[in-house]
Design an enzyme around this catalytic site. Structure first.
Site, PDB file in Angstrom:
ATOM      1  N   CYS A 174       0.828  -1.204   0.000  1.00 25.41           N
ATOM      2  CA  CYS A 174       0.000   0.000   0.000  1.00 25.41           C
ATOM      3  C   CYS A 174       0.866   1.259   0.000  1.00 25.41           C
ATOM      4  CB  CYS A 174      -0.934  -0.002   1.198  1.00 25.41           C
ATOM      5  SG  CYS A 174      -0.087  -0.270   2.765  1.00 25.41           S
ATOM      6  N   HIS A 234      -1.638   0.780   7.446  1.00 28.16           N
ATOM      7  CA  HIS A 234      -2.030   0.851   6.043  1.00 28.16           C
ATOM      8  C   HIS A 234      -1.832   2.270   5.532  1.00 28.16           C
ATOM      9  CE1 HIS A 234      -4.243   0.093   2.388  1.00 28.16           C
ATOM     10  NE2 HIS A 234      -5.128   1.025   2.678  1.00 28.16           N
TER      11      HIS A 234
END
EC number: 3.4.19.12
Length: 1234
Positions: free
Chosen positions: A60, A362
């Site tokens: 990510c 994330h």
């Protein structure tokens, strides 16, 4: 920021954009999966018009940066202008080319999300890198470095510097004379701290943090600066000044820190605002710049008047797109700065957000498009519109009171990296339009479109392809083959047969017209239906459409040219019919018959009669409904459904004129034969490597014959029946004939269960071994024989034991897995092995699908361990009166020589034994006596498991029900256990050896025996077999749990009373340096090891015996043996299993030194038993300082040492692998740099 914060501009479906994660893949944190997922949604582009990026696993951070670069017009346009020369470089390893391809796909693809695997492959990353989460700012720097290397000697050589590089001055000014020393540094981003060091109050805004960044500090007191002009230490001012701001300004908010109190990485989630427009002119102090040069009159290099500084900046003026605040004269600089201050206005266009904690999280990006000034959230596959309010949610902060640092595991969502662009209409670029693309980009766009169209067509084909399991019984090899049939839904059944025919490679075995596809249920081995007259029907229609999984399979059925296919109708059931012959006591291989559930038993008999040519009038039909449930179908009017028939069934039929038909079914010969058939298993028995009984006979008869060179002559000289020793083949033949005749006699004369049992028992005693003929005439010889077995050739017997034990060194015991409920046994041809295969009407021979599938199931069946209950000893083979307990009701035993596979050992004899698995182990051993050549009490039975592991079966009163078909058994010579005895494996504990656990011998301990008595029995064995000449007080026994030493057993302890003991128990033997110090159970023995940080060395283990669990006593004892003052002793408990290995590079920081406890038996130590490992050190001893070279060398040595000892790390602080991009497309071989 959370995806749910998207505005109402998006539909509900837009909240879940992009393909589902691939099987086995895991995103960093958030995954967006539509509940209304459809295949077409993967292919359709987001309504925003932008394309997402697929998260490979934990990439990510990469996706966020790539989307930001893509949305930067100046970077994208410059990348498009670069042309790849395929003749000079491999496209796979070219980072700029793969970025170019990715940007083209992001701009032109019709997919919702695209893969980044080609880009990461160009980085030289393998699949493991996808599972490493890295810092997005670290990636930005590494990627820019790699691009600069790749773009050398091209127009883009200075692109990164032109766009992202700024300059600042690092200065120190003397407060007495004004002399200033300085150097010029460049930067790609400005790191801004969230909180000042030592403060619990965070900066409120980015502007406040920027002011703090350039705030000078005063060097005074012990930190005074040595002034070159004053020639002494003076108070000075040290700080940074911005000289040049880049066109694209990158600010890193340093949210990750280290808490030295908890020794954890932490994330600071405090609120820090940032403006949409940032005025950087306030961070340039022109007067201070002028003063810094005019006050400094030094002419030496590094002073303000150095020509080097002027030259550096004059060279950059021609190419730098940023703002330069230096010129050759102070007046010009002030004038230029004044005119440009108004142009230092930056607009925010990218916010890279981290959601999570320091332990993991994330990344995603919020990016403003310069095309329409709309903000978008780029969250891996998902792209959605957001508002300025959503951006404000990334400022950070949380409710509730907060300590000095955030917890290491508190999760929050906040901005981590900000990118601003200078607002300058004359310089701000727009994205290239399609007609403005360079020619090579136009070609690349066309190429990628064609590839995408081709991929789309391929996906369309995949969408319309039926994939189903395909089986086929090979017509000549008679093995069931399995494959996957892939056929387009529009292909006809006839075409599908041709595809399956080629897939199964039957061209040379059978003609195509002798094959057909039928619907098949593999689980029940059931042919559901055939497809007569549907050869031209599309497969999609026949199979019920294209599905991910089907509830049925297909079978490619074959026939001989002279046969015709049967018609299988839906609703029919398959029946495997075995014909039983009572005269020969054989059960024939099965014949397949199809029937209807609504048929009566009478009609079913007529059907069988046609298939088997047996008269229906005298026919008895027995249905095996489940394991050993044999049901006689004697009500003619009952339907098959009422009798319990299902899809696939197994029946036995007998149609003779014998009187057995009039006997009660459960007392009949038929029932006994079927019962035996259902419970018979096939075992492969490996006899001792020499011929049966040879070791025993050689030892016993050598003395009487006086000739050690000729065993056969020696046997012949023995007087009496004992000398009538036979070969294996003769014994096999004789015993088999006796068993057969006994079985016939037994079943013809048996009127009831009791008489049957008594007959079996008496006959069993008569045939249990050819050696039993000796009993009346040579009982004295036998007694002498048994006595001599125990003393004859002990070396051979012991070496046999040793070799067996070596196999079992590291074996643990698992639970017994009884196969009682399993009906899978491949005994269809057990009693009639010579029968030829019977031709079947359906084209399959007597080796049915059932038997082949059954064999396949047995081959893959999980092996289980034989084990004895811990709470009871091994049962004796003889009762108190000495009478044999081998008499059993279930005594079927049939054996024949067997040629083992290659590699089984030369000269090794094998038997293939068919035996009723309800027989006890004791009776089974007595059956084997003739083939082993010694009484059953003098050999052991080992069950062979996967990987050739062996485990001794010792529960003589238990049956063989846990065994299954084709299990292997090894027979080894050696005394079997008696009641209350346990076989014990004795290992030597060598605490200071690389391998601390060394197997010594197998011993036998008995219930009620004291530890001292067992030590006395061990002494002669240790002397003879291991060469250890010990006295009884010079060694101890202690508990062994895997490789961990535990409780020290005291001499007066009694097995089963004070010490729990079980079958195949393991124990440590430890040789003592002096007298035994352990006298009481209240004492505690720990193993201590001194750590010397100044030498980077660990000393050997030393045992410390404590009278209590007091920490103070432990420190006193450690002080005594080491000479370290008591107040300087620090200790820590070792982690993991003995010997608690740990790298000397980690021990000083990683262990929990000096726990705040007063006793050892409390948290976090929990030292309640002997054998714990304690490390200790002198707290005043400093850690050796290592150079990088020494550290790398030590790291290599430690890594090698820990690998050799099988060290497994049970605890380690989170360590990140360094992020690298390999310019040659492959990892650097110098792994020491990681």
């Amino acid at each position: 920021m959370p995806e749910e914060s998207g505005t109402t501009d998006d539909s509900a479906q837009d909240r879940f954009i992009g393909p589902l994660p691939r099987e086995g893949s895991v995103g960093c944190t958030n995954e967006y999966v539509s509940q209304n997922y459809s295949y077409s949604s993967v292919l359709s582009k987001s309504e925003t018009g932008y394309v997402g990026l697929v998260n490979q696993a934990m990439t990510c951070y990469l996706n966020s940066l790539l989307q930001t670069l893509f949305m930067t017009p100046e970077f994208r346009n410059a990348l498009y202008r670069w042309e790849f020369e395929e003749s000079e470089e491999d496209p796979v390893t070219s980072i700029p080319y793969q970025l170019q391809r990715l940007f083209v796909l992001l701009q032109t693809s019709k997919k919702r999300a695209i893969e980044t695997t080609d880009v990461t492959r160009s980085f030289g990353w393998d699949s493991s890198e996808a599972w490493q989460q890295h810092d997005v700012q670290e990636l930005c720097r590494v990627m820019f470095d790699a691009l600069e290397q790749k773009w050398k000697q091209t127009e883009q050589a200075d692109l990164i510097n032109q766009l992202y590089q700024g300059k600042l001055k690092d200065y120190v000014r003397c407060l007495e004379c004004g002399y200033e020393g300085w150097r010029i540094d460049t930067y790609l981003d400005i790191p801004l701290v969230i909180r000042p060091y030592g403060s619990n109050q965070a900066f409120a805004s980015v502007e406040e943090a920027l002011h703090a960044f350039i705030q000078p500090e005063i060097l005074d007191g012990p930190n005074q600066y040595f002034c070159e002009r004053c020639k002494k230490k003076c108070d000075a001012r040290k700080g940074l000044r911005f000289l040049h701001f880049p066109y694209l300004l990158t600010l890193q908010l340093k949210r990750f820190d280290f808490d030295y109190t908890t020794m954890h990485r932490i994330k600071l989630n405090d609120r820090m605002t940032f403006p949409e427009e940032l005025d950087m002119s306030v961070f340039i102090d022109v007067e201070d710049e002028t003063e810094s040069c005019t006050d400094s009159g030094a002419e030496n290099e590094g002073s303000c008047h150095s020509d080097q500084m002027s030259n550096d900046f004059s060279n950059d003026d021609g190419v730098d797109e940023g703002i330069c605040l230096e010129s050759n004269s102070a007046a010009e600089r002030i004038s230029k700065a004044g005119s440009e201050k108004s142009s230092l206005l930056y607009e925010l266009f990218s916010v890279m957000v981290h959601s999570g904690s320091a332990a993991g999280g994330h990344y995603y990006a919020c990016i403003k498009s310069f095309s329409d000034d709309q903000w978008y959230s780029f969250n891996d596959q998902h792209v959605s519109k957001i508002t300025q309010e959503d951006i404000k949610k990334t400022y950070g902060g949380s409710s509730g009171s907060r300590g000095y640092y955030s917890s290491a595991f508190v999760s929050s969502t906040n901005a981590y990296m900000l990118i601003y662009r200078l607002k300058d209409p004359t310089r701000n670029a727009k994205f290239l339009e399609a007609h403005e693309y360079p020619e090579h980009i136009k070609q690349l766009v066309q190429k990628e479109r064609e590839l995408e169209e081709q991929e789309k067509r391929q996906r369309e084909i995949e969408r319309n392809t039926c994939k189903i399991k395909l089986f086929c019984m090979h017509p000549t090899k008679q093995i069931m083959m399995e494959n996957k049939l892939e056929v387009h839904k529009d292909r006809t059944l006839k075409e599908a047969v041709e595809i399956a025919y080629k897939l199964m490679d039957l061209e040379e075995a059978v003609p195509l017209d002798c094959c057909r596809l039928v619907k098949y249920d593999e689980f029940h081995d059931y042919l559901e239906r055939s497809y007569e007259g549907e050869e031209d029907t599309p497969m999609g229609l026949l199979l019920g459409g294209v599905k991910s999984t089907y509830m049925f399979d297909l079978l490619l059925e074959t026939r001989r040219p002279d046969q015709i296919f049967q018609c299988y109708k839906p609703g029919e059931v398959m029946v495997k019919v075995h014909v039983v012959d009572l005269k020969t006591e054989s059960v024939a291989p099965p014949i397949s018959v199809r029937a209807y559930l609504n048929q009566t038993v009478s009609e079913f008999k007529q059907l069988i009669s046609k298939a088997t040519h047996l008269p229906a009038e005298t026919m008895r039909v027995v249905l095996e409904r489940c394991y050993n449930d044999l049901r006689l179908l004697n009500v003619s009017s009952k339907t098959l459904k009422a009798e319990g028939f299902f899809r696939s069934n197994k029946v036995f039929v007998e149609s003779s004129e014998s009187l057995d038909r009039h006997v009660a079914y459960t007392e009949s010969h038929l029932w006994k034969l079927l019962d035996r058939h259902a419970n018979t298993i096939r075992l492969y028995v490996s006899l001792p490597e020499q011929s049966p009984g040879s070791q025993f006979r050689q030892a016993v008869y050598q003395k009487s014959s006086g000739d050690s060179g000729n065993l056969d002559e020696a046997c012949e000289r023995v007087k009496g029946p004992v000398g009538n020793m036979k070969s294996v083949e003769a014994i096999l033949e004789e015993s088999t004939e006796k068993l057969k005749s006994l079985s016939l006699q037994q079943q013809q004369e048996g009127d009831n269960g009791d008489s049957s049992k008594s007959t079996e028992a008496s006959d069993f005693e008569n045939i249990e071994s050819p050696l039993n003929e000796i009993d009346s005439s040579a009982s004295a010889e036998n007694r002498e024989l048994e006595n001599q077995i125990q003393i004859s050739d002990p070396e051979n017997l012991q070496s046999e034991e040793r070799s067996d034990s070596d196999v079992n060194n590291d074996r643990s015991t698992s639970s017994v897995d009884s196969d009682i409920l399993s009906s899978s046994h491949s005994s269809d041809t057990l009693c009639n092995v010579d029968n030829a295969p019977l031709p079947l009407a359906n084209g399959l021979d007597s080796h049915s699908i059932t038997s082949s599938r059954r064999s396949k199931a047995n081959q893959g069946k999980k092996e289980t361990w034989d084990t004895a209950e811990e709470d009871s000893g091994t049962d004796s083979e003889y009762d108190e009166s000495g009478k044999s307990r081998g008499e059993a009701q279930y005594m079927y035993f049939k054996s024949e020589p067997y040629a083992a596979d290659e590699g089984s050992g030369e000269g090794q004899k094998w038997l293939m034994v068919h035996v009723d698995k309800r027989i006890t182990l004791s009776a089974f051993k007595q059956h084997l006596e003739p083939f082993v050549g010694v009484p059953s009490s003098h050999f052991k039975v080992f069950r062979v498991y996967a990987s050739n592991q062996e485990f001794e079966s010792v529960r003589l009163n238990e049956t063989l029900s846990s065994f299954s078909d084709d299990n292997k058994i090894t027979i080894r010579l050696g005394r079997a256990l008696k009641k209350g005895e346990y076989r014990v494996k004795v290992y030597q504990l060598l605490v200071n050896e690389p391998e601390p656990c060394k197997f010594l011998i197998d011993a036998v301990f008995a219930k009620g025996m004291t530890v001292r008595q067992s030590k006395e029995e061990l002494l002669p064995q240790l002397r003879e077999q291991c060469g250890l000449d010990l006295t009884i007080d010079r060694f101890r026994l202690r508990k062994k749990t895997w490789k961990n030493p535990g409780t020290v057993f005291l001499d007066y302890h009694i097995y089963e009373e004070d010490i729990n003991i079980s079958s195949n128990w393991e124990v440590f033997l430890e040789i003592l340096d002096g007298a035994e110090k352990m006298k009481s159970m209240s004492q505690l023995a720990v193993l201590s090891r001194q750590w010397r940080p100044s030498e980077m060395k660990l000393d050997s283990f030393q045992e410390v015996v404590l009278e209590s669990s007091s920490v103070e006593e432990l420190k006193e004892k450690l002080s005594e043996i080491s000479g370290i003052p008591l107040e300087n002793i620090e200790f820590a408990k070792g982690r993991g299993t003995f010997p608690c290995d740990i790298s000397i590079l980690e021990i000083h920081q990683d262990l929990d030194w000096n726990p705040k406890v007063s006793t050892l038996n409390v948290w976090p130590l929990y030292i309640c038993d002997d054998g714990a490992v304690i490390f200790y050190r002198d707290k005043t001893e400093e850690l050796m300082e290592l150079t990088d070279e020494q550290r790398n060398e030590l790291m290599k040595k430690e890594s090698s040492r820990l690998q050799k000892t099988g060290h497994r790390v049970t605890y380690s602080p989170r360590k990140e692998k360094a992020l690298k991009i390999y310019l040659d497309g492959a990892p650097n071989k110098d792994l020491t740099q990681d």
